[in-house]
Each structure stands twice: as structure tokens, then as C-alpha cells.
Enzyme design. Structure first.
Site, mmCIF file in Angstrom:
data_model
loop_
_atom_site.group_PDB
_atom_site.id
_atom_site.type_symbol
_atom_site.label_atom_id
_atom_site.label_comp_id
_atom_site.label_asym_id
_atom_site.label_seq_id
_atom_site.Cartn_x
_atom_site.Cartn_y
_atom_site.Cartn_z
ATOM 1 N N HIS A 90 14.074 44.210 35.088
ATOM 2 C CA HIS A 90 15.286 45.019 34.930
ATOM 3 C C HIS A 90 16.184 44.938 36.162
ATOM 4 O O HIS A 90 17.349 45.347 36.102
ATOM 5 C CB HIS A 90 14.947 46.476 34.571
ATOM 6 N N ASP A 120 8.226 43.612 32.289
ATOM 7 C CA ASP A 120 9.257 43.957 33.264
ATOM 8 C C ASP A 120 9.015 43.297 34.611
ATOM 9 O O ASP A 120 9.153 43.914 35.669
ATOM 10 C CB ASP A 120 9.379 45.477 33.436
ATOM 11 N N ASN A 217 14.085 50.974 44.757
ATOM 12 C CA ASN A 217 12.689 50.621 45.012
ATOM 13 C C ASN A 217 12.138 49.702 43.923
ATOM 14 O O ASN A 217 11.076 49.093 44.105
ATOM 15 C CB ASN A 217 11.807 51.870 45.065
ATOM 16 N N SER A 218 12.819 49.616 42.786
ATOM 17 C CA SER A 218 12.318 48.818 41.674
ATOM 18 C C SER A 218 12.003 47.397 42.117
ATOM 19 O O SER A 218 12.822 46.730 42.750
ATOM 20 C CB SER A 218 13.351 48.780 40.550
#
Length: 691
Positions: A90, A120, A217-218
Site C-alpha cells: 500500500h 500487502d 511507519n508502514s
């Protein structure tokens, strides 16, 4: 203090790094304990921190028949000396350009290696040849074994929250096999959606932890106290974080690096736990896809699968479902899988030949001249939309006033294109080929499309949606002042005669005949050339403009005034109307993706610029474009480009033409922003990016 020491001691004891043994008689020194804890955390941090990167992505989205550029940020970890960076899908979704900031603050471009929306996860690869020292080894982080994690273990979340510089937070593992069931009283495991129609998490049992994470932080690593990656942070909030286990991430990233995708088997069936069914073993078949591999092999909803290739299968709890789905998906595509199927008390073997698990959603594009967004139809999309097959191309949006929206009948989102002219359009590739052939044509294009089960025809007439210069009014009379109607309520508030009507002067424009004639702010104009002005409220604001425009340019207007309570008359020369911002001429540069307009009298007045101020005003900057990345923003006044003065639209166009001839690596825009000048550095990509 005693309680604090016990907590700190417990924290240190979970680390595999041994601390000197103590006996019952040993006195624990708090400062030594804190120092040891700091050493453990610092040692683990330093094993991963140099490999931590920040990721900036220029994205392309498709809405309203247009291609919309934007930007997003995330985090990642270098996992190989070849410069592979592991992050979330994402973060990279819709990415057109990727920039990675290394731990030493260097920025370098990166290429997309592959994406796996179902988990993801995504992998980028740094362009090492763009580094000053491409042969110098990169800092690389190592994967740990996420299966060894236990609830209560301490972990660190690393990343760049809110696009800030790198950070580390500390927490504990709250759950090692988190899934998201359907809610109270339900056992269904629900896949999340990354975007419209795109599932994720089918094969994931997340690591839940409370190490604080925020947007940005993803894709960053979850690290244990040995300094190894045990997860990839994906989402969080309310002091809860969820990370993809490292064992899954390691396998997926290896497949992406080797093949650019993760190939999985699909049988066209979903499953449900046997909890509350009264069954002792097996897993319940929840549904099957009509015409899918499972149905062709004779499996039906309500059957109970008891074995897989001879191995017993029992799924009692939602946490076990991702393991079963992953077990099936990991089989080679085209493999025959023997399912032990129990129905009506008997068990039979159903041999299911798996197929390749296709993407959930198809590629999307914008057909600019036709004013529409279109998307390839996948098998899942066809099922979700209840289409007979995946042939054709889905329209996902149309532009207001574009060819698709003005066709008769108009096209709309949800329609399925079937043919263009006499050529059938079975897929997106064919449609793009036809579009490119017809792109420069001015003739109407016959299009066949399906809507609600009906096949219809329409004609598309290609339209040029470039914004023409707005029409300008013929010069008329104008007096250089701004006014407001003097309504009864305002008259009473000013303690004036309640029968007084007129217009109060709020601004006398410097350098005008009105200013030279002595017109002042606060004057109340009650008549022009003997004709009374009688506004009744703000709705009559245009009465002043209409009256003045009846006067001849160059004539002398006699204004009846009330100044400081004293009636007087003033003669003011009538000037010609000035160009307003709405009438200003404009120019759009598609390469630099910005729109500018000429400077007007009223722009100078509002910004307190004198007549010597020259340039063009930036009206629009496309997010993600070259000028946007260079820091140019709407409202900037462009003074020069690459040392060429910009005095108006003509010189602006000349400067942009020269740039395209010279193709410089860097272009300096000098802009006026507020009261300060700024040097903005724009770095064009003159060579088109080939996907």
C-alpha cells in the site's frame, strides 16, 4: 522504585543477551540495570537502523475521467546487497516514481521489483549506479524467525512516522496469531481491502504489538532484541500495531525478487471453522465459485473437507484458516490436490486441479481525449460485478464535459466497453491500441457498451479540453475605487440621516485618476452626474458598477459626496476598465504540469506590488509533477526561469521553450512568495519512464 526495578529486570531477562547472574544476596543497582537495558536495545537497534530507509512515492490515481497525481510516504528495510528494499504494497500502490532516503540522508531513485497485494508486501530496488560509491557495501538487515515470538516478548518498531526522520519505539508482542473475524458470534475471517476490490491478509496471521506506530511507519521493520526483523509493520492505531510475520515476508520477498510476482494456486472455494457445527474434525466448505476448479471436481458448499493429499485437516478456530489457505495456495499451479470430502456421512476423494490465482483488480488508465478512466476486468471483478465473463473493459469514471459524458447516450462509470468502431475490445490492451490509432482523429467514434444487461451504442466526439483564455469585456467606464452599499442598518450604525442612500468608498486605488482627484476612503457617494444612487442592501452592490459603466471613457464624472458629514462635489475623470484576474490570459505547460496567468492591476493592488513588479502568477501545480517536487506552489509569482527574466506570458513561454530545447538537469525558478523571494530547484525527467 522497587516495582520499577522488577519491571526493568523482567525486560532484560527476555533478551537473549545474558546478564551477569545474581544471587539472592546480590543487591540490584538500578543504574547498572538501566545501562544494561540501554546496551541491549542499542545493540539491536544498530543492527537494523543503518538499513532503515524512508520512501517517497509519486502516485497516479484515476478519478472523474482524469489521471490524478499525488504523493505518499512510507518506510522500508534494505534486505540485500543488490539494494532490494522490503516495504508494504500500500506504500508502492499506484507508484510512478520512487525515491529512497538512506540512513546517511542520501536520496536515490528506486525501481519497483514486484508487489503482492494479498499480503500487502512489495520490493523496490535502489539504483545503485546513481550513488557516488556504487561499489561500497550497503547496510543490510537480516530476517529472524517469527515463529519463535511469544506473547510478552519485547519488540521495536522502526520507521519514519509522518515523513519525519527515522525513529524507534519499544513495546511488547500482544498476540502472535491475530486475525480479524467477523465480530461477535461469527467465525468468518474477513479479508481487509487495500483499495476498492483489492483484498489483503488472506494468508496472514498478524503480530499484534504495542510499539507505537503512525502513518509513515508502514513498511518499516518490527525488530526483536537480537536485532533481527521479525515482522513488517502494516497498520495500527489506538496503541495497537499489526505486523506481517517475517517468515511470510521472507518467502514473499524472495518470490518477488526472483519472479516479480508470487504465483499461487486457486481452487475457487472458501472455508469456515467447524466451531459451533457439532463436527469433531475437518473444515466446512463455505462457498464455491461456479465453474471453478473445486466445483468441477464435485465439491459443494456444505461439504466438510477432512484431508488434503492424505494429511488430516481440522480447523476449529479462525486463527487456523490462514494456514489452510496458505497451504492450498502454496501448491504448484496446475497441481492435482486430493481433497477428502465428507458428505452425508461418507468420505470421498475429490481431485481438484488448481489454477493460477489471478489479480483481484485490473490495471487502470485514463483515455484523455475521450474523457474517461478505464480498467481491465479480472475474473474476480467479473464475479463481483455479476458479469457473464471478463471480456471487455470497465469504465470507472468520466470527466464532466468530456467526450464520454457528452455522448448521446452518455457513458458512465460501471459501463462495460465491448467494441470501438467495428473492432471488438476483449481487453484493455486492445482498447489502448484502438485509442492510439484514433487519438488524433476528429471524427466521431462509434462505441458499443453494456449497461444493466443491455447492449447499447453511442458516438464519442473527441473534445479538446484545454482551457481557452476567458473572454474579455469591451472597455467601459471605470472609476478607480472600491465601494460598498450604504444600507439602512449601516446608516443608523454610523449615526447618519436614516434616509441617506449611497455607496461608501472602501478603497481608492493608488495611481488612478480617482486618487489624483482627491477621492478618499470613507466618502459616501450619493449621486453621479446628478443621478441619485439608492441601494437598499448588499444585493444592490452592482448598482455602482452599472452606473459608472454608462459613462464615456475620458469624461468628467461629477460625484455628490458626503465627507465627514458635509455635502460636497468632486470631479473625477472616467478611466477605462482594468483587466480582472478572471479575465487574465493563461498558459498551461503539460511537461512541467503547471498553469500560470498574467499579472493584473488588481493582483498588484492586493499584494501591494508596484508597477515595476513583473512576472506570472502560478494558478495550479499538479501534485507529483516536476514543479510540485521542486517546491513551486499556487500563488507564487515567477520572476525568472534559469536566469531568464519573466515579465509576462510571452517571456514565460519563451523560457519554457528554451528549457525543452536544452533539457537541463536542473532548473532554477526564482519566485516571490509573500514578501520573500525563493530559489526553487526543479529536476525534470526528460527521458520518459518506460513501464
Amino acid at each position: 522504585m522497587k516495582r520499577l526495578l522488577l519491571i526493568l529486570l523482567a525486560l532484560v531477562m527476555v533478551a537473549p543477551i545474558a546478564i551477569a547472574e545474581t544471587t539472592a544476596s546480590t543487591t540490584i543497582d538500578g543504574s547498572d540495570l538501566r545501562a544494561e537495558l540501554r546496551r541491549i536495545i542499542g545493540q539491536a537497534r544498530d543492527r537494523v537502523f543503518p538499513a532503515l530507509v524512508s520512501i517517497q512515492v509519486i502516485t497516479v490515481d484515476y478519478r472523474g475521467g482524469r489521471e490524478i497525481k499525488g504523493g505518499t510516504t512510507g518506510s522500508g528495510t534494505i534486505i540485500s546487497q543488490d539494494g532490494h528494499v522490503l516495504t508494504n504494497q500500500h506504500v508502492t500502490a499506484g507508484g510512478e516514481r520512487f525515491t529512497v532516503t538512506l540512513s546517511d540522508k542520501r536520496e536515490v531513485e528506486a525501481d519497483l521489483v514486484g508487489e503482492d497485494p494479498l499480503t500487502d508486501l512489495a520490493v523496490l530496488q535502489i539504483k545503485r549506479d546513481e550513488l557516488d560509491d556504487p561499489d561500497t557495501p550497503l547496510a543490510v538487515a537480516s530476517f529472524g524467525d517469527s515463529d519463535q515470538l511469544e506473547t510478552g516478548d519485547y519488540v521495536m518498531a522502526m520507521g519514519s512516522p509522518f515523513s519525519l526522520s527515522r525513529s524507534v519505539t519499544l513495546g511488547i508482542v500482544a498476540n502472535t496469531e491475530r486475525v480479524f473475524a467477523g465480530g461477535f458470534g461469527r467465525d468468518d475471517v474477513e479479508a481487509m481491502e487495500l483499495s476498492q476490490g483489492q483484498r489483503t491478509g488472506l494468508f496472514t496471521r498478524w503480530i499484534q504489538h504495542d510499539a507505537l506506530i503512525h502513518p509513515g511507519n508502514s513498511g518499516g521493520p518490527l525488530v526483536d532484541l537480537t536485532g533481527e526483523i521479525v515482522g513488517v509493520n502494516e497498520l495500527g492505531g489506538n496503541a495497537m500495531g499489526f505486523a506481517i510475520p517475517s517468515n511470510l515476508a521472507k518467502r514473499v520477498s524472495a518470490a518477488l525478487i526472483e519472479h516479480g510476482e508470487v504465483e499461487r494456486s486457486w481452487i475457487g472455494a472458501s472455508f469456515k471453522t467447524i466451531r459451533r457445527t457439532g463436527l469433531e474434525e475437518g473444515v466446512l466448505v463455505n462457498s464455491v465459485v461456479l465453474g471453478g476448479p473445486a466445483e468441477r471436481a464435485g465439491i459443494a458448499a456444505g461439504d466438510v473437507v477432512t484431508s488434503l493429499d492424505g494429511e488430516p485437516v481440522t480447523v476449529r478456530f479462525p486463527e487456523q484458516l490462514p494456514l489452510l489457505l496458505d497451504q492450498i495456495a502454496s501448491r504448484p499451479v496446475g497441481a492435482t490436490i486430493a481433497f477428502g470430502v465428507q458428505r452425508d456421512g461418507t468420505v470421498e476423494i475429490a481431485n481438484v486441479v488448481s489454477e493460477k490465482l489471478e489479480k483481484d483488480v485490473g490495471r487502470e488508465l485514463a483515455l484523455h481525449d475521450w474523457g474517461m478512466n478505464v480498467q481491465a476486468i479480472t475474473s474476480k471483478m467479473a464475479r463481483d460485478l455479476r458479469l457473464d465473463d471478463a471480456d471487455g473493459v470497465l469504465i470507472t469514471g468520466v470527466r464532466a464535459g468530456g467526450a464520454a459524458q457528452t455522448a448521446e447516450p452518455p457513458l458512465s462509470a460501471g459501463d462495460v466497453l465491448r467494441a470501438v468502431g467495428a473492432v471488438a475490445v476483449p481487453d484493455l490492451t486492445t482498447l489502448v491500441e484502438r485509442y492510439e490509432v484514433l487519438e488524433d482523429s476528429t471524427e466521431p467514434v462509434l462505441v458499443a457498451f453494456d449497461r444493466a444487461g443491455k447492449n447499447q451504442l453511442t458516438l464519442l466526439e473527441p473534445r479538446d479540453d484545454r482551457v481557452d483564455d476567458p473572454p474579455r469585456e469591451l472597455p467601459k467606464g471605470w472609476i478607480g475605487a472600491a465601494v460598498q452599499p450604504l444600507a439602512p442598518a449601516l446608516t443608523r450604525a454610523l449615526a447618519l440621516d436614516e434616509n441617506l442612500r449611497g455607496f461608501r468608498v472602501t478603497r481608492v486605488y493608488p495611481g488612478t485618476e480617482a486618487a489624483a482627484s482627491g477621492l478618499m476612503v470613507g466618502d459616501v457617494v450619493t449621486a453621479v452626474d446628478g443621478e441619485p444612487l439608492e441601494p437598499n442592501g448588499v444585493q444592490d452592490n452592482g448598482l455602482w458598477t452599472r452606473r459608472i459603466r454608462t459613462l464615456s471613457i475620458g469624461a468628467q464624472a461629477t460625484l455628490d459626496l458626503l465627507r465627514d458629514g458635509t455635502p460636497t462635489q468632486l470631479s473625477v475623470p472616467v478611466e477605462r476598465t482594468r483587466i480582472t484576474p478572471d479575465e487574465a490570459r493563461r498558459h498551461r505547460d503539460d511537461d512541467f504540469e503547471l498553469a500560470v496567468r498574467e499579472l493584473t492591476f488588481f493582483d498588484r493592488d492586493v499584494n501591494l506590488w508596484n508597477e515595476d513588479t513583473k512576472g506570472v502568477l502560478v494558478e495550479q501545480v499538479e501534485p507529483g509533477g516536476w514543479t510540485f517536487l521542486g517546491g513551486i506552489r499556487p500563488g507564487d509569482l515567477v520572476l525568472s526561469i534559469a536566469d531568464q527574466p519573466v515579465r509576462g506570458l510571452k517571456s514565460f513561454r519563451a523560457a519554457m521553450t528554451k528549457l525543452k530545447e536544452d533539457e537541463p538537469e536542473r532548473v532554477v525558478f526564482l519566485v516571490l512568495r509573500g514578501v520573500e523571494t525563493h530559489f526553487q530547484y526543479v529536476e525534470p525527467e526528460w527521458t520518459p519512464v518506460v513501464e
